[in-house]
Design a protein around this motif. Structure first.
Motif, PDB file in Angstrom:
ATOM      1  N   LEU A   1       0.816  -1.207   0.000  1.00  0.00           N
ATOM      2  CA  LEU A   1       0.000   0.000   0.000  1.00  0.00           C
ATOM      3  C   LEU A   1       0.856   1.267   0.000  1.00  0.00           C
ATOM      4  O   LEU A   1       0.551   2.229  -0.700  1.00  0.00           O
ATOM      5  N   CYS A   2       1.943   1.254   0.753  1.00  0.00           N
ATOM      6  CA  CYS A   2       2.868   2.390   0.764  1.00  0.00           C
ATOM      7  C   CYS A   2       3.444   2.602  -0.640  1.00  0.00           C
ATOM      8  O   CYS A   2       3.525   3.724  -1.127  1.00  0.00           O
ATOM      9  N   GLN A   3       3.816   1.509  -1.278  1.00  0.00           N
ATOM     10  CA  GLN A   3       4.362   1.584  -2.642  1.00  0.00           C
ATOM     11  C   GLN A   3       3.335   2.182  -3.592  1.00  0.00           C
ATOM     12  O   GLN A   3       3.658   3.053  -4.405  1.00  0.00           O
ATOM     13  N   ARG A   4       2.112   1.743  -3.484  1.00  0.00           N
ATOM     14  CA  ARG A   4       1.051   2.227  -4.383  1.00  0.00           C
ATOM     15  C   ARG A   4       0.824   3.725  -4.200  1.00  0.00           C
ATOM     16  O   ARG A   4       0.707   4.468  -5.186  1.00  0.00           O
ATOM     17  N   ILE A   5       0.765   4.182  -2.960  1.00  0.00           N
ATOM     18  CA  ILE A   5       0.575   5.610  -2.702  1.00  0.00           C
ATOM     19  C   ILE A   5       1.786   6.405  -3.171  1.00  0.00           C
ATOM     20  O   ILE A   5       1.651   7.444  -3.819  1.00  0.00           O
ATOM     21  N   THR A   6       2.985   5.910  -2.850  1.00  0.00           N
ATOM     22  CA  THR A   6       4.206   6.620  -3.239  1.00  0.00           C
ATOM     23  C   THR A   6       4.294   6.756  -4.747  1.00  0.00           C
ATOM     24  O   THR A   6       4.587   7.841  -5.264  1.00  0.00           O
ATOM     25  N   GLU A   7       4.065   5.680  -5.474  1.00  0.00           N
ATOM     26  CA  GLU A   7       4.112   5.743  -6.944  1.00  0.00           C
ATOM     27  C   GLU A   7       3.112   6.768  -7.475  1.00  0.00           C
ATOM     28  O   GLU A   7       3.426   7.538  -8.387  1.00  0.00           O
ATOM     29  N   HIS A   8       1.925   6.785  -6.911  1.00  0.00           N
ATOM     30  CA  HIS A   8       0.905   7.725  -7.356  1.00  0.00           C
ATOM     31  C   HIS A   8       1.329   9.168  -7.090  1.00  0.00           C
ATOM     32  O   HIS A   8       1.239  10.023  -7.972  1.00  0.00           O
ATOM     33  N   LEU A   9       1.803   9.441  -5.875  1.00  0.00           N
ATOM     34  CA  LEU A   9       2.180  10.807  -5.523  1.00  0.00           C
ATOM     35  C   LEU A   9       3.412  11.282  -6.280  1.00  0.00           C
ATOM     36  O   LEU A   9       3.476  12.434  -6.717  1.00  0.00           O
ATOM     37  N   VAL A  10       4.397  10.414  -6.468  1.00  0.00           N
ATOM     38  CA  VAL A  10       5.589  10.775  -7.253  1.00  0.00           C
ATOM     39  C   VAL A  10       5.168  11.121  -8.675  1.00  0.00           C
ATOM     40  O   VAL A  10       5.625  12.111  -9.258  1.00  0.00           O
ATOM     41  N   SER A  11       4.272  10.348  -9.244  1.00  0.00           N
ATOM     42  CA  SER A  11       3.767  10.620 -10.588  1.00  0.00           C
ATOM     43  C   SER A  11       3.063  11.974 -10.654  1.00  0.00           C
ATOM     44  O   SER A  11       3.250  12.734 -11.614  1.00  0.00           O
ATOM     45  N   GLN A  12       2.293  12.286  -9.625  1.00  0.00           N
ATOM     46  CA  GLN A  12       1.588  13.573  -9.583  1.00  0.00           C
ATOM     47  C   GLN A  12       2.584  14.732  -9.551  1.00  0.00           C
ATOM     48  O   GLN A  12       2.413  15.715 -10.271  1.00  0.00           O
ATOM     49  N   VAL A  13       3.615  14.616  -8.715  1.00  0.00           N
ATOM     50  CA  VAL A  13       4.617  15.685  -8.636  1.00  0.00           C
ATOM     51  C   VAL A  13       5.338  15.831  -9.966  1.00  0.00           C
ATOM     52  O   VAL A  13       5.508  16.938 -10.481  1.00  0.00           O
ATOM     53  N   LYS A  14       5.762  14.727 -10.541  1.00  0.00           N
ATOM     54  CA  LYS A  14       6.494  14.791 -11.812  1.00  0.00           C
ATOM     55  C   LYS A  14       5.642  15.389 -12.929  1.00  0.00           C
ATOM     56  O   LYS A  14       6.181  15.957 -13.877  1.00  0.00           O
ATOM     57  N   SER A  15       4.330  15.302 -12.803  1.00  0.00           N
ATOM     58  CA  SER A  15       3.450  15.860 -13.836  1.00  0.00           C
ATOM     59  C   SER A  15       3.423  17.385 -13.825  1.00  0.00           C
ATOM     60  O   SER A  15       3.044  18.005 -14.823  1.00  0.00           O
ATOM     61  N   ILE A  16       3.824  18.006 -12.699  1.00  0.00           N
ATOM     62  CA  ILE A  16       3.786  19.473 -12.637  1.00  0.00           C
ATOM     63  C   ILE A  16       5.137  20.118 -12.347  1.00  0.00           C
ATOM     64  O   ILE A  16       5.316  21.300 -12.603  1.00  0.00           O
ATOM     65  N   ALA A  17       6.086  19.363 -11.804  1.00  0.00           N
ATOM     66  CA  ALA A  17       7.378  19.945 -11.425  1.00  0.00           C
ATOM     67  C   ALA A  17       8.232  20.203 -12.657  1.00  0.00           C
ATOM     68  O   ALA A  17       8.270  19.402 -13.580  1.00  0.00           O
ATOM     69  N   GLU A  18       8.919  21.319 -12.620  1.00  0.00           N
ATOM     70  CA  GLU A  18       9.838  21.661 -13.698  1.00  0.00           C
ATOM     71  C   GLU A  18      11.249  21.242 -13.314  1.00  0.00           C
ATOM     72  O   GLU A  18      11.541  21.062 -12.123  1.00  0.00           O
ATOM     73  N   PRO A  19      12.140  21.090 -14.297  1.00  0.00           N
ATOM     74  CA  PRO A  19      13.520  20.743 -13.975  1.00  0.00           C
ATOM     75  C   PRO A  19      14.096  21.718 -12.947  1.00  0.00           C
ATOM     76  O   PRO A  19      13.850  22.922 -13.014  1.00  0.00           O
ATOM     77  N   GLY A  20      14.827  21.186 -11.978  1.00  0.00           N
ATOM     78  CA  GLY A  20      15.424  21.991 -10.934  1.00  0.00           C
ATOM     79  C   GLY A  20      14.582  22.073  -9.671  1.00  0.00           C
ATOM     80  O   GLY A  20      15.043  22.582  -8.660  1.00  0.00           O
ATOM     81  N   ALA A  21      13.359  21.563  -9.733  1.00  0.00           N
ATOM     82  CA  ALA A  21      12.516  21.573  -8.528  1.00  0.00           C
ATOM     83  C   ALA A  21      13.114  20.642  -7.478  1.00  0.00           C
ATOM     84  O   ALA A  21      13.837  19.699  -7.801  1.00  0.00           O
ATOM     85  N   PHE A  22      12.825  20.915  -6.229  1.00  0.00           N
ATOM     86  CA  PHE A  22      13.305  20.111  -5.101  1.00  0.00           C
ATOM     87  C   PHE A  22      12.161  19.224  -4.632  1.00  0.00           C
ATOM     88  O   PHE A  22      11.058  19.709  -4.377  1.00  0.00           O
ATOM     89  N   PHE A  23      12.436  17.927  -4.528  1.00  0.00           N
ATOM     90  CA  PHE A  23      11.429  16.970  -4.055  1.00  0.00           C
ATOM     91  C   PHE A  23      12.074  16.192  -2.927  1.00  0.00           C
ATOM     92  O   PHE A  23      12.986  15.406  -3.148  1.00  0.00           O
ATOM     93  N   GLY A  24      11.645  16.410  -1.714  1.00  0.00           N
ATOM     94  CA  GLY A  24      12.300  15.804  -0.563  1.00  0.00           C
ATOM     95  C   GLY A  24      11.348  15.056   0.339  1.00  0.00           C
ATOM     96  O   GLY A  24      10.126  15.085   0.161  1.00  0.00           O
ATOM     97  N   LEU A  25      11.934  14.377   1.306  1.00  0.00           N
ATOM     98  CA  LEU A  25      11.174  13.692   2.343  1.00  0.00           C
ATOM     99  C   LEU A  25      12.086  13.448   3.517  1.00  0.00           C
ATOM    100  O   LEU A  25      13.303  13.496   3.402  1.00  0.00           O
ATOM    101  N   MET A  26      11.468  13.204   4.636  1.00  0.00           N
ATOM    102  CA  MET A  26      12.191  12.781   5.823  1.00  0.00           C
ATOM    103  C   MET A  26      11.676  11.382   6.134  1.00  0.00           C
ATOM    104  O   MET A  26      10.462  11.160   6.124  1.00  0.00           O
ATOM    105  N   ALA A  27      12.577  10.458   6.378  1.00  0.00           N
ATOM    106  CA  ALA A  27      12.170   9.069   6.624  1.00  0.00           C
ATOM    107  C   ALA A  27      12.953   8.497   7.791  1.00  0.00           C
ATOM    108  O   ALA A  27      14.098   8.877   8.028  1.00  0.00           O
ATOM    109  N   ALA A  28      12.330   7.586   8.479  1.00  0.00           N
ATOM    110  CA  ALA A  28      13.026   6.852   9.532  1.00  0.00           C
ATOM    111  C   ALA A  28      14.140   6.026   8.887  1.00  0.00           C
ATOM    112  O   ALA A  28      14.020   5.593   7.739  1.00  0.00           O
ATOM    113  N   ALA A  29      15.203   5.804   9.632  1.00  0.00           N
ATOM    114  CA  ALA A  29      16.368   5.089   9.097  1.00  0.00           C
ATOM    115  C   ALA A  29      16.003   3.724   8.532  1.00  0.00           C
ATOM    116  O   ALA A  29      16.536   3.305   7.507  1.00  0.00           O
TER     117      ALA A  29
END
Length: 136
Positions: free
Chosen positions: A82-110
């Motif tokens: 389920l995490c994979q499915r949501i992540t793939e969907h959200l990454v696709s959404q960002v890539k659909s609007i982000a221009e080159p040079g945009a910053f895409f970050g996250l904070m994750a547990a080790a």
């Protein structure tokens, strides 16, 4: 997985409070959470038998800065992709609007940081904690 439905509508604050509690995250007040959720750029949740069991969202300014935030999967539904499915969907959404040079970050547990590497996120140097994804 056909009985797990991905939806893009923002969850109500009570559903998010329940999900946050299921993974041991601190509680937030309903007014604060409602405002925060309304300011999401993108939102995705997974529903099973009429209940939200996972969620994630994108926050930022919608142009230059994007952050993957609040990835939560109820422990009873973990290890189902389920995490994979949501992540793939959200990454696709960002890539659909982000221009080159945009910053895409996250904070994750080790212990879960490696999960995000397959989507293009790379670890930042130790003196700059977090992860970034170059948008090409």
């Amino acid at each position: 997985m056909n009985d797990y439905l991905l939806k893009e509508n923002i969850l109500d604050s009570q559903a998010v409070i329940r999900l946050r509690s299921s993974v041991g995250w601190d509680s937030l007040s309903e007014p604060t959470l409602t405002k925060a959720l309304a300011n999401s750029i993108f939102f995705a949740s997974i529903w099973h038998q009429g209940q939200a069991v996972a969620m994630g969202r994108i926050v930022g300014d919608g142009h230059q800065y994007f952050y993957l935030q609040d990835m939560i999967v109820d422990p009873a539904y973990q290890k189902l992709g389920l995490c994979q499915r949501i992540t793939e969907h959200l990454v696709s959404q960002v890539k659909s609007i982000a221009e080159p040079g945009a910053f895409f970050g996250l904070m994750a547990a080790a212990n879960v940081a490696g999960v995000y590497q397959k989507y293009g996120f790379v670890e930042r140097p130790a003196h700059m904690p977090g992860m970034v994804m170059p948008i090409t």
